[in-house]
Design an enzyme around this catalytic site. Structure first.
Site, PDB file in Angstrom:
ATOM      1  N   ARG A 282      33.228   8.565  39.466  1.00 42.85           N
ATOM      2  CA  ARG A 282      32.152   8.011  38.651  1.00 42.85           C
ATOM      3  C   ARG A 282      32.791   7.322  37.452  1.00 42.85           C
ATOM      4  O   ARG A 282      33.212   7.960  36.504  1.00 42.85           O
ATOM      5  CB  ARG A 282      31.239   9.155  38.188  1.00 42.85           C
TER       6      ARG A 282
ATOM      7  N   HIS B 266      27.809  10.025  32.954  1.00 43.80           N
ATOM      8  CA  HIS B 266      26.736  10.534  33.830  1.00 43.80           C
ATOM      9  C   HIS B 266      25.510   9.621  33.771  1.00 43.80           C
ATOM     10  O   HIS B 266      24.999   9.168  34.783  1.00 43.80           O
ATOM     11  CB  HIS B 266      26.366  11.955  33.400  1.00 43.80           C
TER      12      HIS B 266
ATOM     13  N   TYR C 286      34.986  14.932  27.940  1.00 53.48           N
ATOM     14  CA  TYR C 286      35.465  15.815  29.007  1.00 53.48           C
ATOM     15  C   TYR C 286      36.468  15.173  29.961  1.00 53.48           C
ATOM     16  O   TYR C 286      36.858  15.799  30.939  1.00 53.48           O
ATOM     17  CB  TYR C 286      34.282  16.399  29.797  1.00 53.48           C
TER      18      TYR C 286
END
Lengths: 388, 334
Positions: A278, A282, A291
């Site tokens: 990805r 998100h 992260y």
């Protein structure tokens, strides 16, 4: 049981209460053919490209380019306040596009919220596909028109739907395959387990496509599962697991097509893990720098699905500069049109909120609808009781 | 008019017959659940269906309630009319995400394009000596979810009629079967069932003018017995059987309470957050100027459902109903 205990009793010298061994045990399915390959399957850079239909390769390429532009445009629309939220599939376009192209007319797609691109590539109007994400109250499209189930937000809950639909189609004697899409995070949900189990027990014509994009929002795969791979999970259900490079559009298409062939033949479901990444956060509301490292993202950018396919097709002379330009122009046209249409102020009727809760409105909902109608009328200065 | 020999039948038999008739009439009706095939269900409600219609029409599923309801959603998407059996009230809880996030909402979120005509049968309530997790009154959970119909029969006639109506409904219906009435009997002929009424109508089971007992499902026999006993005290009680919790029949309930001026809601479910609070509020909002006393509730205590050895203390009984009736401020009349 009864027979063997009788035979023990009949053995000369055997004590009547002597324990007997259990019935002979053997695995119910040979697990070996179900195991995924040790490494993700790749087609680009192999002889598989020469064997592939050039028309298919060019179609994959065109849809990838269009898909990337769609992702960019939808993300931009969130920044302009035209979309409430957008979970981008940038970097995952090969999975989205291959999923759409492998489906036949009569087949069904069961997308998650990150799979609007698959729906668009199947032929759904992008404005309709983005209706929920725009902040509207309904899914925006009739699921029966393109055989695309409504976008599912609760993770993995759409998978049992795909199983049930495929099962029903088979009971009716229809040649229909359901393609169920889910992410790596979704494989931890109970519904993932139950769907795969039902599918295998019923030998339903379903294909499960897991896009392992590395993260469930912020949580990496290592915190999600200790399985050797997500594809390995298939073995526990008695169905084959397949591992594929999710950025290799031809590989994803090929593995999906093989799974479809199995399903059509009545050989049951397949679980496919497509390893991808990805590239974006998100959603627009997420901050991925909290992260993961920029270096990791750059590594995956170098393995970009569009660059991979473009390089391969150019090298082989299937795609030339004109083809690249035409694909880019077509994508721009789509984006401009999407932008224009999304910039038009949507007209929502609050009274619609009561219309489809039940087939026949209850007396309670009629009363509440009247209350809202009166409030709207009062707000519009028409006095209570007036229709808008 | 021909006379049909009418023999006593149990609620369980009426439910079985309703399923059988629905399956015979409509090939899209499919039954699925745990042990519903060869065994005929732990309460034998699906007895004989697999033998008559085959395993594809009456299917023993893997033991997974979310999977059962989730696959039923997919089957309904493809035009089937699934009837799902949850084995016991508390065993339905794993299916709640499917029920709440999909079953209840699909019609709405697709603007009517994808209705889900699913019937979820749930044996519910106590009084049969079940160990823990086998006696919950889970109706309030379902009632709180817009998009579902929630119905519960209290008589053999209604067991047949309401289940036929539930299966025929194009909306999802949670069909709550009062376990302790499964073996209750009434004169009922499967060959001459009462006409099927639409879902959403309450019925007055006993006419009276002193006060209204509002109840449903397993508490109806309790209320009817209490009403008989109340005659000795000079009270002529009316008993309303709701039959359908959603949609709620405000008209029938309010009409009764306006006539009697007093009301007690009786159910097994917990009082706090239970259906009685909603019902009492609705009655008060509609009948305030007719009320001689506050609307009272007789409900299960706000405790986890007790074990078989103690459940008699928990379940609303005749005495507790009569005690509530006695507290309806009769002194104001004397």
């Amino acid at each position: 049981m009864k027979k063997s205990s009788t035979s023990v009793q009949e053995l000369p010298g055997a004590a009547a209460d002597r324990p007997v061994p259990p019935p002979a045990w053997q695995p119910r399915t040979d697990p070996a053919p179900l195991l995924p390959d040790p490494a993700p399957y790749r087609a680009l850079g192999t002889d598989a490209v020469a064997a592939a239909d050039p028309g298919l390769l060019l179609r994959l390429y065109g849809e990838l380019v269009r898909g990337r532009r769609y992702n960019a445009q939808a993300t931009a629309l969130t920044k302009q306040g035209r979309l409430a939220v957008y979970p981008s599939s940038t970097g995952q376009e090969a999975c989205e596009v291959a999923a759409a192209l492998v489906l036949r007319e009569q087949d069904w797609l069961f997308p998650s919220y990150r799979d609007t691109l698959a729906a668009v590539a199947r032929g759904l109007d992008p404005v309709q596909a983005l209706t929920l994400l725009r902040g509207d109250w309904h899914t925006g499209y009739d699921p029966y028109e393109h055989r695309i189930a409504p976008l599912s937000t609760p993770l993995a809950t759409q998978l049992p739907h795909a199983v049930g639909l495929a099962h029903a189609a088979r009971l009716k004697g229809d040649d229909v395959v359901a393609l169920a899409m889910v992410g790596d995070g979704g494989t931890s949900e109970g519904d993932f387990h139950e769907a795969l189990n039902f599918a295998a027990v019923w030998q339903a014509p379903v294909v499960f496509l897991v896009q392992n994009n590395g993260f469930a929002i912020s949580v990496p795969l290592a915190k999600q599962t200790a399985a050797p791979s997500l594809a390995h999970k298939a073995v526990g259900y008695g169905m084959p697991g397949r591992l594929v490079d999710g950025n290799d559009a031809l590989a994803v298409y090929t593995v999906l097509r093989d799974a479809f062939t199995r399903a059509v033949r009545g050989e049951g479901p397949t679980l496919i893990e497509a390893v991808t990444y990805r590239i974006e956060a998100h959603t627009n509301a997420d901050d991925a720098t909290r992260y993961r490292s920029g270096g990791e993202v750059e590594t995956w950018r170098a393995h970009d699905p569009i660059r991979l396919l473009e390089h391969e097709l150019t090298e082989r002379g299937i795609l030339d500069e004109d083809g690249v330009r035409e694909a880019a122009e077509a994508a721009e046209t789509m984006a401009a049109r999407l932008r224009d249409r999304m910039n038009a102020e949507p007209v929502l009727d609050p009274m619609d909120l009561f219309t489809h809760v039940y087939a026949d409105q209850t007396s309670q909902l009629r009363e509440q609808a009247e209350q809202l109608r009166a409030e709207l009328a009062a707000a519009a200065g028409e006095g209570p009781g007036e229709v808008r | 008019m021909t006379t049909v020999a009418v023999k006593p039948a149990t609620m369980a038999q009426a439910l079985q017959r309703a399923l059988r008739d629905a399956m015979a009439e409509d090939p899209s009706v499919h039954v699925l659940g745990e042990d519903v095939g060869t065994l005929g269900g732990v309460f034998r409600i699906t007895d004989g269906l697999a033998a008559e219609f085959g395993d594809d029409r009456c299917t023993d599923t893997p033991l997974a309630e979310a999977g059962i309801l989730g696959t039923a959603v997919g089957m309904a998407m493809y035009g089937l009319r699934p009837v799902v059996e949850m084995q016991f009230d508390a065993f339905a809880y794993p299916s709640f995400e499917q029920l709440i996030s999909h079953v209840a909402k699909m019609r709405n979120r697709t603007r009517g394009a994808m209705p889900l005509p699913i019937t979820v049968r749930v044996p519910y309530g106590g009084g049969i000596g079940g160990v823990e997790h086998h006696s919950d009154s889970s109706e309030a959970y379902y009632m709180a979810t817009p998009g579902l119909h929630v119905v519960t029969p209290a008589t053999v006639d209604d067991a047949y009629g309401l289940l036929r109506a539930a299966i025929a409904s194009d909306d999802p219906v949670v069909f709550l079967e009062p376990k302790r009435l499964y073996w209750s009997k009434a004169s009922w002929s499967p060959d001459d069932p009462a006409p099927v009424e639409p879902i959403g109508r309450a019925v007055v089971r006993r006419r009276g003018n002193s006060a209204t007992l509002i109840t449903y499902g397993p508490s109806l026999p309790v209320c009817l017995e209490a009403a008989e006993a109340a005659r000795a005290e000079g009270w002529d009680l009316e008993v309303v059987d709701l039959r359908s919790l959603v949609p709620f029949d405000d008209a029938t309930v309010a009409d009764s309470v306006r006539r009697t001026g007093r009301a007690v809601v009786v159910h097994e479910s917990t009082g706090f957050g239970g259906p009685g609070g909603e019902i009492a509020a609705r009655v008060t909002e509609r009948c305030f100027h007719h009320l001689e006393a506050p609307v009272l509730r007789v409900a299960g205590f706000d405790i986890p459902y007790p074990p078989p050895m103690l459940e008699r203390h928990h379940l609303p009984g005749v005495d507790r109903v009569l005690d509530a009736v006695a507290r309806l401020q009769w002194e104001a009349e004397s």
